[in-house]
Design a protein around this motif. Structure first.
Motif, PDB file in Angstrom:
ATOM      1  N   ALA A 185       0.811  -1.216   0.000  1.00  0.00           N
ATOM      2  CA  ALA A 185       0.000   0.000   0.000  1.00  0.00           C
ATOM      3  C   ALA A 185       0.844   1.267   0.000  1.00  0.00           C
ATOM      4  CB  ALA A 185      -0.932   0.005   1.211  1.00  0.00           C
ATOM      5  N   GLY A 186       2.168   1.131  -0.057  1.00  0.00           N
ATOM      6  CA  GLY A 186       3.034   2.312  -0.031  1.00  0.00           C
ATOM      7  C   GLY A 186       4.135   2.131   0.991  1.00  0.00           C
ATOM      8  N   GLY A 187       4.483   3.218   1.676  1.00  0.00           N
ATOM      9  CA  GLY A 187       5.502   3.132   2.724  1.00  0.00           C
ATOM     10  C   GLY A 187       6.898   2.882   2.194  1.00  0.00           C
ATOM     11  N   PHE A 188       7.222   3.379   1.000  1.00  0.00           N
ATOM     12  CA  PHE A 188       8.566   3.197   0.459  1.00  0.00           C
ATOM     13  C   PHE A 188       9.038   4.489  -0.206  1.00  0.00           C
ATOM     14  CE2 PHE A 188       5.598   1.580  -2.812  1.00  0.00           C
ATOM     15  CZ  PHE A 188       5.918   2.416  -3.882  1.00  0.00           C
ATOM     16  N   GLY A 189      10.364   4.580  -0.404  1.00  0.00           N
ATOM     17  CA  GLY A 189      10.934   5.754  -1.060  1.00  0.00           C
ATOM     18  C   GLY A 189      12.369   5.501  -1.466  1.00  0.00           C
ATOM     19  N   GLY A 190      12.966   6.470  -2.110  1.00  0.00           N
ATOM     20  CA  GLY A 190      14.346   6.364  -2.560  1.00  0.00           C
ATOM     21  C   GLY A 190      15.330   6.894  -1.532  1.00  0.00           C
ATOM     22  N   LEU A 191      16.555   6.372  -1.582  1.00  0.00           N
ATOM     23  CA  LEU A 191      17.632   6.821  -0.699  1.00  0.00           C
ATOM     24  C   LEU A 191      18.921   6.832  -1.526  1.00  0.00           C
ATOM     25  CD1 LEU A 191      18.294   5.443   2.927  1.00  0.00           C
ATOM     26  CD2 LEU A 191      20.000   6.571   1.521  1.00  0.00           C
ATOM     27  N   ASN A 192      19.432   8.018  -1.834  1.00  0.00           N
ATOM     28  CA  ASN A 192      20.595   8.160  -2.697  1.00  0.00           C
ATOM     29  C   ASN A 192      21.768   8.715  -1.908  1.00  0.00           C
ATOM     30  OD1 ASN A 192      18.890   7.408  -4.833  1.00  0.00           O
ATOM     31  ND2 ASN A 192      18.321   9.535  -5.225  1.00  0.00           N
ATOM     32  N   VAL A 193      22.914   8.061  -2.022  1.00  0.00           N
ATOM     33  CA  VAL A 193      24.114   8.455  -1.283  1.00  0.00           C
ATOM     34  C   VAL A 193      25.160   8.907  -2.290  1.00  0.00           C
ATOM     35  CG1 VAL A 193      25.851   7.790   0.406  1.00  0.00           C
ATOM     36  CG2 VAL A 193      23.569   6.750   0.500  1.00  0.00           C
ATOM     37  N   ALA A 194      25.505  10.189  -2.249  1.00  0.00           N
ATOM     38  CA  ALA A 194      26.469  10.758  -3.175  1.00  0.00           C
ATOM     39  C   ALA A 194      27.886  10.598  -2.639  1.00  0.00           C
ATOM     40  CB  ALA A 194      26.171  12.242  -3.409  1.00  0.00           C
ATOM     41  N   SER A 195      28.832  10.539  -3.560  1.00  0.00           N
ATOM     42  CA  SER A 195      30.241  10.481  -3.185  1.00  0.00           C
ATOM     43  C   SER A 195      30.679  11.810  -2.583  1.00  0.00           C
ATOM     44  CB  SER A 195      31.089  10.157  -4.415  1.00  0.00           C
ATOM     45  OG  SER A 195      32.457  10.133  -4.101  1.00  0.00           O
ATOM     46  N   ARG A 196      31.633  11.757  -1.661  1.00  0.00           N
ATOM     47  CA  ARG A 196      32.180  12.986  -1.104  1.00  0.00           C
ATOM     48  C   ARG A 196      32.875  13.796  -2.201  1.00  0.00           C
ATOM     49  NH1 ARG A 196      35.834  11.189   3.734  1.00  0.00           N
ATOM     50  NH2 ARG A 196      36.241   9.461   2.304  1.00  0.00           N
ATOM     51  N   PRO A 197      32.839  15.128  -2.107  1.00  0.00           N
ATOM     52  CA  PRO A 197      33.363  15.964  -3.200  1.00  0.00           C
ATOM     53  C   PRO A 197      34.826  15.701  -3.542  1.00  0.00           C
ATOM     54  CG  PRO A 197      32.039  17.286  -1.685  1.00  0.00           C
ATOM     55  CD  PRO A 197      32.186  15.939  -1.051  1.00  0.00           C
ATOM     56  N   MET A 198      35.636  15.302  -2.556  1.00  0.00           N
ATOM     57  CA  MET A 198      37.064  15.120  -2.847  1.00  0.00           C
ATOM     58  C   MET A 198      37.376  13.798  -3.538  1.00  0.00           C
ATOM     59  SD  MET A 198      36.177  14.177   0.346  1.00  0.00           S
ATOM     60  CE  MET A 198      36.495  15.622   1.369  1.00  0.00           C
ATOM     61  N   ILE A 199      36.383  12.922  -3.660  1.00  0.00           N
ATOM     62  CA  ILE A 199      36.593  11.614  -4.289  1.00  0.00           C
ATOM     63  C   ILE A 199      35.881  11.609  -5.635  1.00  0.00           C
ATOM     64  CG2 ILE A 199      36.242   9.129  -4.080  1.00  0.00           C
ATOM     65  CD1 ILE A 199      36.378   9.443  -1.075  1.00  0.00           C
ATOM     66  N   PRO A 200      36.601  11.519  -6.740  1.00  0.00           N
ATOM     67  CA  PRO A 200      35.963  11.598  -8.055  1.00  0.00           C
ATOM     68  C   PRO A 200      35.164  10.345  -8.385  1.00  0.00           C
ATOM     69  CG  PRO A 200      38.290  11.094  -8.287  1.00  0.00           C
ATOM     70  CD  PRO A 200      38.058  11.347  -6.817  1.00  0.00           C
ATOM     71  N   VAL A 201      34.131  10.536  -9.196  1.00  0.00           N
ATOM     72  CA  VAL A 201      33.368   9.413  -9.734  1.00  0.00           C
ATOM     73  C   VAL A 201      33.809   9.197 -11.183  1.00  0.00           C
ATOM     74  CG1 VAL A 201      31.399   9.739  -8.205  1.00  0.00           C
ATOM     75  CG2 VAL A 201      31.479  10.952 -10.394  1.00  0.00           C
ATOM     76  N   PRO A 202      33.643   7.994 -11.720  1.00  0.00           N
ATOM     77  CA  PRO A 202      34.194   7.680 -13.050  1.00  0.00           C
ATOM     78  C   PRO A 202      33.296   8.101 -14.210  1.00  0.00           C
ATOM     79  CG  PRO A 202      33.257   5.717 -12.086  1.00  0.00           C
ATOM     80  CD  PRO A 202      33.139   6.786 -11.036  1.00  0.00           C
ATOM     81  N   TYR A 203      32.668   9.259 -14.094  1.00  0.00           N
ATOM     82  CA  TYR A 203      31.846   9.789 -15.180  1.00  0.00           C
ATOM     83  C   TYR A 203      31.676  11.280 -14.947  1.00  0.00           C
ATOM     84  CZ  TYR A 203      28.434   8.822 -11.479  1.00  0.00           C
ATOM     85  OH  TYR A 203      27.792   8.744 -10.275  1.00  0.00           O
ATOM     86  N   SER A 204      31.339  11.999 -15.997  1.00  0.00           N
ATOM     87  CA  SER A 204      31.120  13.435 -15.879  1.00  0.00           C
ATOM     88  C   SER A 204      29.871  13.711 -15.055  1.00  0.00           C
ATOM     89  CB  SER A 204      30.966  14.056 -17.274  1.00  0.00           C
ATOM     90  OG  SER A 204      32.143  13.878 -18.026  1.00  0.00           O
ATOM     91  N   LYS A 205      29.906  14.781 -14.309  1.00  0.00           N
ATOM     92  CA  LYS A 205      28.776  15.113 -13.454  1.00  0.00           C
ATOM     93  C   LYS A 205      27.533  15.383 -14.292  1.00  0.00           C
ATOM     94  CE  LYS A 205      27.210  18.269  -9.827  1.00  0.00           C
ATOM     95  NZ  LYS A 205      27.565  19.445  -8.985  1.00  0.00           N
TER      96      LYS A 205
END
Length: 560
Positions: free
Chosen positions: A160-180
């Motif tokens: 009936a619901g009761g769910f949602g998203g949870l997104n954890v971003a990388s810290r700014p000093m640690i690069p991710v392997p793709y363009s922002k």
């Protein structure tokens, strides 16, 4: 919702809404269920919930064949609940205010809860939050990045619901392997039933099979969930299958999907026209808006089902005056081999940083000696004439006292470590039991999920991610290890198991606590297809596990 303030409040309520459904024939020959939620003011439903829902849904006007009245579970007046945005290592506080008429818990799907299974939010670790009361989770997004979800773990509330998203971003000093990307979009895809969650629970309690869903939804809508971007820009789509029963295929009309993250792990950036996402799984794509400036269909359709249900959203180029047009992009057919072959193309990005640039104690999984092999076979059976599901011929039952409390407080008679075996029994009846597997802290373990049924399965392990090293048909045996990917298998927290087949994972059990290993297909979990993994050593130290929280709720045989 941002975690920057470090404290969130989730008000969990029920509201009477009108669910209106119309089935129609698409040009591609597939049946699509279309529905919309329209709020109703009722006694006991706060006015602000009505205003919030009315504002979010005021633009949707459709014609319908029938309608029913439905009770939905809302979080802060929203269905789905608000998306939580965090950064690696954030400490967050979430207070759950339970305004339902039943006890309630939320679990944080894929969040490792390092050294603190007390915060996991399942019945083996927590006493449920009673009606008209609250409880506060205190968690750290310890050394994690990526796409996660939260959802109700009690009874059939998630229907009936009761769910949602949870997104954890990388810290700014640690690069991710793709363009922002220019922006991120969170898409939650779920199957939906017009029956109330209590009716669905009664269906299972009476021993009857779970019904086929009436629809699938994207962000709570069967169509018209709209995501707008600028031509020439790249956008991240975080897509999670938060359904109860059904694998999906995801695709965007006229656009390719560059897979960049799978459940907290950066992967080699393969490009797909569509991707299968199984129950409980989450992925993140980059999508380049390089088409003509108009609207395009976003499509999620069920996999391995007859009939096929389809939900659509809209990818809108800014300034577009041209609506999306049929036909919808074609889905893969009912070929299991296609899906398994695709799953093998998802590979770990060995050159990318993770949540930390140089993780302490880092190692390559393919070089570690396996100290224990556990084979878990799922099954459907009847006990006392009623439908049940089992693992290694044991159908799990929840004791009144959470397992973690019993373990930590030395309460006898709640569970023992001999209820379930490491290998499926060859003969004998299926029995009820409270299954707990005991593992020594830091053991490196191989787990085989053996599926001897004709339906696809999905398995989730709380507190961990693991390497998905192999998929295969038929019965697993030790010679199958020759097929394992011991070089660049991805890590994830949920793995699918194809019909009449097996999946193999490797996991370093370095997170002390009591952890739920369950079928992500919720009716099967509810009727016994789950167990717990007790990761333990005799050292009592805050370096390996935190003490019981000061605000812990007690129940059963556990007392403060």
């Amino acid at each position: 919702m941002k975690c920057a303030a470090n404290e969130l409040r989730f008000l969990v309520t029920r509201a009477l809404v009108t669910l209106q459904i119309n089935k129609f024939q698409c040009q591609n020959g597939l049946y699509m269920c279309v529905c919309v939620l329209t709020p109703m003011i009722t006694i006991g439903v706060p006015l602000f919930l009505f205003i919030c829902l009315l504002h979010s849904l005021r633009t949707f006007v459709l014609s319908f064949r029938w309608r029913v009245f439905e009770i939905g579970i809302l979080i802060n007046g929203q269905f789905p609940g608000p998306t939580v945005y965090c950064v690696t290592n954030d400490n967050i506080i979430v207070t759950i205010i339970n305004k339902l008429d039943e006890p309630f818990l939320i679990t944080w799907n894929g969040i490792k809860q390092r050294k603190s299974s007390w915060q996991d939010g399942v019945l083996g670790t927590n006493c449920p939050i009673p009606p008209n009361s609250s409880w506060t989770y205190r968690m750290q997004m310890k050394d994690q990045i990526g796409t996660f979800t939260y959802f109700a773990s009690t009874l059939m509330h998630r229907a009936a619901g009761g769910f949602g998203g949870l997104n954890v971003a990388s810290r700014p000093m640690i690069p991710v392997p793709y363009s922002k990307p220019a922006e991120e979009f969170t898409l939650l895809v779920n199957d939906y039933w017009k029956a109330d969650h209590k009716v669905l629970q009664q269906t299972l309690d009476s021993g009857n099979p779970f019904p086929f869903p009436d629809a699938i939804l994207i962000n709570g809508l069967p169509r018209s969930a709209t995501f707008t971007g600028q031509k020439g820009q790249s956008y991240m789509f975080r897509v999670s299958n938060v359904g109860l029963t059904t694998s999906i295929n995801f695709r965007i009309q006229g656009h390719m999907l560059t897979l960049v993250e799978v459940e907290g792990s950066h992967n080699q950036q393969e490009v797909y026209s569509s991707l299968d996402i199984h129950v409980g799984q989450s992925v993140a794509f980059l999508v380049n808006l390089n088409g003509a400036p108009k609207d395009y269909y976003i499509v999620a359709s069920t996999r391995f089902t007859k009939p096929i249900l389809t939900a659509t959203g809209i990818l809108r180029y800014a300034g577009s005056n041209t609506p999306a047009s049929l036909p919808l992009p074609i889905a893969p057919t009912y070929h299991l081999h296609w899906s398994m072959k695709q799953a093998r193309t998802i590979r770990w990005n060995l050159t990318a940083n993770a949540a930390r640039p140089n993780p302490q104690g880092s190692f390559h999984y393919g070089t570690i000696k396996i100290v224990r092999t556990i084979v878990l076979a799922n099954s459907m059976t009847k006990i006392n004439g009623r439908l049940r599901y089992a693992v290694n011929s044991v159908s799990y039952t929840n004791p009144d006292t959470p397992l973690k409390f019993a373990d930590f407080l030395n309460i006898p008679g709640v569970f023992n470590l001999n209820t379930i075996k490491d290998i499926p029994p060859m003969t004998g009846p299926t029995v009820f039991g409270t299954s707990v597997i005991g593992i020594t802290l830091h053991d490196f373990v191989e787990i085989i999920f053996q599926n001897n049924e004709k339906t696809i399965q999905s398995w989730h392990l709380d507190g961990y991610d693991f390497w998905t090293v192999g998929f295969g048909n038929g019965q697993w045996n030790s010679t199958m290890r020759r097929r394992y990917n011991l070089a660049d298998a991805p890590t994830r927290y949920t793995v699918q198991v194809y019909p009449n087949g097996w999946s193999a994972i490797l996991v370093s059990l370095d997170n002390k606590g009591m952890w739920n290993l369950r079928s992500a297909i919720w009716p099967r979990q509810y009727l016994g297809q789950q167990l717990y993994v007790r990761v333990w050593n005799d050292e009592k130290s805050l370096f390996t596990e935190y003490d019981i929280p000061a605000n812990a709720l007690y129940c059963g045989k556990a007392h403060p």
